[in-house]
Enzyme design. Structure first.
Site, PDB file in Angstrom:
ATOM      1  NE  ARG A 172      25.379  36.968  32.765  1.00 62.07           N
ATOM      2  CZ  ARG A 172      24.226  36.346  32.570  1.00 62.07           C
ATOM      3  NH1 ARG A 172      23.231  36.996  32.002  1.00 62.07           N
ATOM      4  NH2 ARG A 172      24.057  35.096  32.933  1.00 62.07           N
ATOM      5  CB  ILE A 173      29.570  44.113  31.461  1.00 62.48           C
ATOM      6  CG1 ILE A 173      28.988  43.655  32.807  1.00 62.48           C
ATOM      7  CG2 ILE A 173      29.834  45.611  31.471  1.00 62.48           C
ATOM      8  CD1 ILE A 173      29.970  43.687  33.962  1.00 62.48           C
ATOM      9  CG  ASP A 192      35.318  37.482  23.534  1.00 65.47           C
ATOM     10  OD1 ASP A 192      35.730  36.293  23.438  1.00 65.47           O
ATOM     11  OD2 ASP A 192      34.605  37.871  24.469  1.00 65.47           O
ATOM     12  CB  ALA A 252      36.932  44.304  33.661  1.00 64.42           C
ATOM     13  NE  ARG A 253      36.812  41.346  39.848  1.00 64.98           N
ATOM     14  CZ  ARG A 253      35.551  41.731  39.819  1.00 64.98           C
ATOM     15  NH1 ARG A 253      35.241  42.893  39.243  1.00 64.98           N
ATOM     16  NH2 ARG A 253      34.597  40.993  40.354  1.00 64.98           N
ATOM     17  CG  ASP A 276      34.394  51.551  39.203  1.00 61.94           C
ATOM     18  OD1 ASP A 276      34.312  52.496  40.021  1.00 61.94           O
ATOM     19  OD2 ASP A 276      33.718  50.508  39.300  1.00 61.94           O
ATOM     20  CD  GLU A 281      38.746  46.724  43.938  1.00 63.20           C
ATOM     21  OE1 GLU A 281      37.730  47.405  43.778  1.00 63.20           O
ATOM     22  OE2 GLU A 281      39.206  45.985  43.057  1.00 63.20           O
ATOM     23  CG  HIS A 300      34.823  47.858  42.521  1.00 66.44           C
ATOM     24  ND1 HIS A 300      35.571  46.733  42.789  1.00 66.44           N
ATOM     25  CD2 HIS A 300      33.906  47.472  41.591  1.00 66.44           C
ATOM     26  CE1 HIS A 300      35.131  45.720  42.061  1.00 66.44           C
ATOM     27  NE2 HIS A 300      34.127  46.147  41.320  1.00 66.44           N
TER      28      HIS A 300
END
Length: 342
Positions: A172-173, A192, A252-253, A276, A281, A300
């Site tokens: 979506r992002i 993708d 993302a992660r 970010d 984390e 984040h």
């Protein structure tokens, strides 16, 4: 004497401590009270208590309105909620609280992932545009000189005209970032494995391998989901392919990027990064990421914060209204899609 039946569905709020006060304005609470039978100020942080107001509300609830910190909806919790038919999640991923037991019982689930995607995409767009203009380097150079640099000689590689941007993941992002990039003079590449060439053409991007994307892009923006197969997908080989001076943007992660390999490229200044998210984390206090001049590190913040939470609340209330009227959810979550989403 006439008896009226209140056909509004019973609703219970379930989310982490303090979240409801950030998420819901008085307007939202008034709307909830009009659409459903609920105490808009009763918020369940734990659904396992056998007695009390939460247990009584759970026993009657036909719909749960959840957000970050929502307790897991285990089989035991669902046993205590025999009337539950739907969960409306006023945030992104539902993986933290929606269990197999929910799907087995046919509970309908919706999330505000579409609303939460917007600020992340906006952050990524800003990062891409700033990377092209070399804003971070220019600001540091300006502070160092305290006078005007030699702009013509020092900025020959600067600019966003016909730059190549690589998007990793048509989530979506990722799709929203592609949409936001359309007004600019970029060549946009996409990696993708689930997207066909026809679909990529419809998106207005060129579908390429991950290695080709990294080797051709001035900016690589990561938007893939966190899955076992995406762990460390941007590793030393991919980073080595990126042109000198290129920028990696990760909203993302952190686990999607091999961080030691990234540091090996960042420490000598060959690559730049806007991060970010990191892995872990919260980086260790001694992490070079905090001090490197070619890294913009943020805590984040790309996702919904502050008044952006109200967009998620608005989407969630629109779904509650659909449920109350007997209409299907506009943005349902399907169990089969969770294996390919964040």
């Amino acid at each position: 004497m006439h008896h009226t039946t209140d056909n509004r569905p019973a609703l219970l709020l379930a989310m982490g401590p303090g979240i409801a006060d950030r998420l819901l304005t008085e307007r939202h609470r008034t709307r909830l009270a009009a659409l459903t039978r609920t105490d808009p100020y009763l918020v369940a942080h734990d659904l396992a208590a056998p007695t009390g107001p939460v247990a009584a509300a759970l026993a009657e609830a036909e719909v749960l309105l959840t957000c970050w910190g929502a307790p897991p909806l285990t089989a035991d919790v669902l046993d205590a909620a025999p009337k539950l038919r739907a969960v409306v999640h006023a945030a992104g991923s539902v993986k933290h609280h929606i269990t197999d037991a929910c799907w087995e019982r046919g509970i309908a689930v919706t999330s505000a992932a579409a609303a939460n995607a917007l600020p992340v995409a906006e952050y990524a767009l800003a990062a891409i545009l700033f990377a092209g203009k070399e804003v971070l380097r220019s600001a540091q150079r300006y502070a160092e000189l305290r006078t005007a640099p030699e702009w013509l000689s020092e900025t020959e590689r600067t600019g966003n005209y016909r730059r190549t941007v690589g998007i990793v993941g048509a989530s979506r992002i990722g799709r929203r970032v592609i949409e936001l990039l359309r007004p600019f003079d970029f060549e946009v590449l996409l990696y993708d494995p689930y997207v066909s060439g026809t679909e990529a053409a419809a998106l207005g991007v060129e579908l390429v391998t991950l290695d080709a994307l990294c080797s051709r892009s001035s900016v690589v923006s990561v938007h893939a989901p966190q899955l076992p197969e995406t762990h460390g997908m941007i590793g030393a080989p991919q980073l080595a392919l990126m042109p000198t001076g290129a920028t990696l943007v990760n909203t993302a992660r952190g686990s999607l990027v091999d961080e030691p390999a990234l540091l090996a490229e960042l420490l000598p200044g060959r690559l730049h990064a806007v991060l970010d998210v990191t892995d872990p984390e919260l980086p260790p206090r001694e992490s070079p990421l905090f001090d490197l001049p070619n890294v913009l590190l943020t805590p984040h913040i790309a996702g919904s914060l502050g008044n952006e939470l109200y967009r998620m609340a608005d989407q969630a209330l629109a779904e509650v209204e659909r449920f109350a009227s007997g209409a299907p959810f506009a943005d349902p979550v399907h169990p089969l899609s969770l294996g390919r989403s964040a």
